[in-house]
Design a protein around this motif. Structure first.
Motif, PDB file in Angstrom:
ATOM      1  N   GLU A  13       0.779  -1.097   0.093  1.00 50.73           N
ATOM      2  CA  GLU A  13       0.026   0.057  -0.148  1.00 50.73           C
ATOM      3  C   GLU A  13       0.909   1.210  -0.037  1.00 50.73           C
ATOM      4  OE1 GLU A  13      -3.213  -0.051   0.359  1.00 50.73           O
ATOM      5  OE2 GLU A  13      -3.407  -2.051  -0.339  1.00 50.73           O
ATOM      6  N   PRO A  14       0.340   2.340  -0.461  1.00 49.70           N
ATOM      7  CA  PRO A  14       0.988   3.761  -0.432  1.00 49.70           C
ATOM      8  C   PRO A  14       1.513   3.880   0.974  1.00 49.70           C
ATOM      9  CG  PRO A  14      -0.676   3.784  -1.903  1.00 49.70           C
ATOM     10  CD  PRO A  14      -0.979   2.485  -1.550  1.00 49.70           C
ATOM     11  N   LEU A  74       6.217   5.799  -1.793  1.00 45.50           N
ATOM     12  CA  LEU A  74       5.394   5.105  -2.627  1.00 45.50           C
ATOM     13  C   LEU A  74       4.011   5.634  -2.531  1.00 45.50           C
ATOM     14  CD1 LEU A  74       5.494   2.107  -4.260  1.00 45.50           C
ATOM     15  CD2 LEU A  74       4.581   1.085  -1.982  1.00 45.50           C
ATOM     16  N   ILE A  75       3.729   5.891  -3.857  1.00 44.99           N
ATOM     17  CA  ILE A  75       2.513   6.751  -4.172  1.00 44.99           C
ATOM     18  C   ILE A  75       1.445   5.837  -4.889  1.00 44.99           C
ATOM     19  CG2 ILE A  75       3.148   9.043  -3.330  1.00 44.99           C
ATOM     20  CD1 ILE A  75       3.018   9.347  -6.667  1.00 44.99           C
ATOM     21  N   GLU A  76       0.162   6.166  -4.987  1.00 42.14           N
ATOM     22  CA  GLU A  76      -0.722   5.559  -5.819  1.00 42.14           C
ATOM     23  C   GLU A  76      -0.455   6.176  -7.288  1.00 42.14           C
ATOM     24  OE1 GLU A  76      -5.496   5.814  -6.239  1.00 42.14           O
ATOM     25  OE2 GLU A  76      -4.598   5.559  -4.270  1.00 42.14           O
ATOM     26  N   SER A  77      -0.485   5.118  -8.119  1.00 43.89           N
ATOM     27  CA  SER A  77      -0.065   5.511  -9.314  1.00 43.89           C
ATOM     28  C   SER A  77      -0.994   6.314 -10.249  1.00 43.89           C
ATOM     29  CB  SER A  77       0.346   4.264 -10.216  1.00 43.89           C
ATOM     30  OG  SER A  77       0.693   4.656 -11.626  1.00 43.89           O
ATOM     31  N   GLN A  82       0.126   0.212 -13.485  1.00 45.95           N
ATOM     32  CA  GLN A  82       0.668  -0.270 -12.189  1.00 45.95           C
ATOM     33  C   GLN A  82      -0.259   0.359 -10.989  1.00 45.95           C
ATOM     34  OE1 GLN A  82       3.216   1.281 -14.460  1.00 45.95           O
ATOM     35  NE2 GLN A  82       1.720   3.233 -13.811  1.00 45.95           N
ATOM     36  N   VAL A  84       0.862   1.022  -7.894  1.00 47.05           N
ATOM     37  CA  VAL A  84       1.763   2.238  -6.992  1.00 47.05           C
ATOM     38  C   VAL A  84       3.034   2.316  -7.992  1.00 47.05           C
ATOM     39  CG1 VAL A  84       1.036   1.449  -4.820  1.00 47.05           C
ATOM     40  CG2 VAL A  84       2.910   0.134  -6.258  1.00 47.05           C
ATOM     41  N   GLU A  85       3.726   3.764  -7.336  1.00 43.71           N
ATOM     42  CA  GLU A  85       4.994   4.056  -8.278  1.00 43.71           C
ATOM     43  C   GLU A  85       5.611   4.969  -7.160  1.00 43.71           C
ATOM     44  OE1 GLU A  85       3.155   6.226 -11.478  1.00 43.71           O
ATOM     45  OE2 GLU A  85       2.870   8.044 -10.425  1.00 43.71           O
TER      46      GLU A  85
END
Ligand code: 4AD
Ligand code: MG
Length: 480
Positions: A13-14, A74-77, A82, A84-85
């Protein structure tokens, strides 16, 4: 700060905590999107760069093939593709890769043939195809150990250097410390191996079976899983000079028990691959679909890779005697029309891969276990049947591969074995220990050998065995 593999990050998870990821650059698009791969999964991690926040000099070194460390949140893409990114706040170049030189290698992002990849085998693991194959190979090896552990087998480390030729085929690599140009000689002028390192002639093992039999006579159920060596000059897509073999050996197992075990074992490891290598198999399946499109309709596969694997698990292996198989082959179209390279005209003929594949792919259309072969075409240690001319041998034949397993019930009767050895010119003084087993508490026992690379070939759908082992050894080739 967390540090973890991309396979784990992609499932996460982010998080408000910064993390650092290390890997190799697969691509760097629009001075903004780095696709990073660390080998933990076929998937890349997208790292998003705001180029205003970084030195131009640094970003210029973010090139295909370079090793870098990216730190960020780590964030929601924002993009699709994908969940996350990483929003990069810091990039460190760990190892540069000069684009001009990369261009000349298989690291350059374009299609390369499998032959070209083989020539650069030290780099090919950075491609998606080889990542997928080698991760699957590694998982399959674990599946093998897991299967035998669950079934109460003991793992045996049989010797690599031996003084015997288990298969009696004589295709061995010699092990010696002699100076090849000037070995010591005896009075007759022959090379004097008594003076060699082991005081006798030795070679790399072709099979751990005979030693495994000795251990099965005390531990009950054992298996080996190690490298084996054959100096046979076969340049085919299914032969290696160095390959890994799995050899279970079981006291109190007859041939039927042996077949049951082989079938159950293969199904278990194939199921394991389906359960644990889903992403890699999906990639390899698509690779095959693309490859098929370049072939004429008639040569295209009717099933996808994963359908083929399910097919193995869902169907009983067909058990057929050698004698039945010969009748089928004699009456077959390719035999009558003289399409086989080796025509089958009488009982006793050795089966070639073209015959095995006809039986599996055209006639039965499922995996086949052939058994009760003529004694004359099989090894000395196989148990003679009551008919006096066949032995309790079994070969498991697979579509696309041919023989994947070879095994037998072993001759447990002292005099029969002794006679067989005499007839086949196998010196008793070399294998006295093997005969001893038949003297002290002999019993019905059986085992088989499965060629690990042939299994990996089947599961990954790769056509050439050289592409399922990191560094293939074949006649004329021991590079790397
Ligand atoms: O049929 P093979 O020669 O049998 C044995 O070695 C027995 N001692 C096994 C046993 O009963 N314990 O080899 C067994 C398997 C083959 O079915 C094939 O899958 C693989 O080993 N194999 C090879 N794989 C790659 N390259 C080669 N040159 C191979 N030769 C055999
Ligand atoms: Mg064989």
């Amino acid at each position: 700060m967390r540090k973890s593999e991309i396979s784990i990050i992609l499932q996460s998870e982010p998080s408000p905590l910064e993390m650092t990821v290390k890997g190799w650059v697969r691509s760097f698009r629009s001075n903004r999107f780095i696709a990073l791969n660390d080998g933990s999964t076929i998937k890349n991690l997208q790292c998003v760069v705001d180029f205003e926040n970084f030195e131009e000099e640094l970003l210029r070194k973010v090139t295909v093939g370079a090793a870098i460390a990216v730190t960020g949140l780590l964030i929601e893409s924002q993009g699709s593709g994908q969940a996350v990114e990483i929003q990069a706040s810091k990039i460190e170049i760990l190892g540069e890769a000069n684009p001009e030189e990369v261009k000349l290698t298989i690291l350059s992002p374009k299609r390369h043939s499998l032959e070209t990849l083989r020539e650069q085998a030290h780099l090919r693991i950075r491609t998606n195809t080889f990542g997928a194959i080698m991760r699957t190979r590694s998982k399959l090896a674990f599946a093998v150990h897991e299967y035998f552990r669950k079934n109460n087998f003991h793992y045996l480390h049989s010797p690599i250097i031996t003084g015997s030729d288990a298969e009696g085929a004589g295709e061995m690599f010699r092990v010696t410390t002699f100076d090849p140009g000037n070995p010591p000689r005896n009075e007759d002028g022959d090379v004097d191996y008594k003076q060699d390192f082991f005081g006798k002639e030795t070679n790399l093992t072709v099979s751990g079976q005979l030693e495994a039999e000795t251990y099965a006579m005390g531990l009950g159920k054992v298996y080996t899983f190690g490298p084996t060596f054959r100096a046979e000059n076969s340049n085919t897509s299914r032969h290696l000079a160095e390959f890994w073999m799995i050899e279970p050996e079981m006291a109190f197992f007859d041939l039927a028990d042996n077949m049951d075990l082989a079938e159950d074992f293969i199904k278990y490891v194939v199921q394991y691959a389906l359960d644990h290598c889903a992403e890699d198999l999906e990639f390899l399946e698509n690779r095959l679909i693309q490859e098929d499109k370049t072939k004429p309709q008639a040569e295209r596969s009717e099933m996808t890779l994963r359908e083929k694997l399910h097919f193995i698990i869902d169907n009983n292996f067909k058990r057929v005697t050698y004698t039945e198989a010969i009748e089928i082959l004699k009456q077959s179209k390719p035999n009558k029309k003289k399409k086989f390279k080796f025509l089958i005209d009488e009982w006793g003929a050795d089966l070639q891969s073209e015959h095995e594949r006809y039986l599996v792919e055209k006639h039965f259309k499922c995996p086949v276990i052939l058994f009760d072969y003529p004694a004359t075409i099989k090894a000395f240690y196989m148990r003679l049947n009551e008919d006096g001319k066949t032995v309790r041998a079994m070969d498991v034949l697979f579509p696309g591969i041919g023989e994947i397993v070879g095994g037998s019930q072993r001759e447990e009767r002292y005099d029969v074995l002794q006679e067989k050895m005499k007839a086949m010119d196998i010196p008793e003084e070399e294998l006295y220990w093997y005969l001893d087993l038949r003297k002290f508490g002999t019993c019905v026992h059986s085992g088989f050998g499965l060629g690990f690379e042939r299994l990996v070939q089947f599961v990954t759908g790769m056509g050439n065995i050289r592409d399922v082992i990191p560094y293939p050894r074949t006649p004329g080739n021991a590079e790397f």
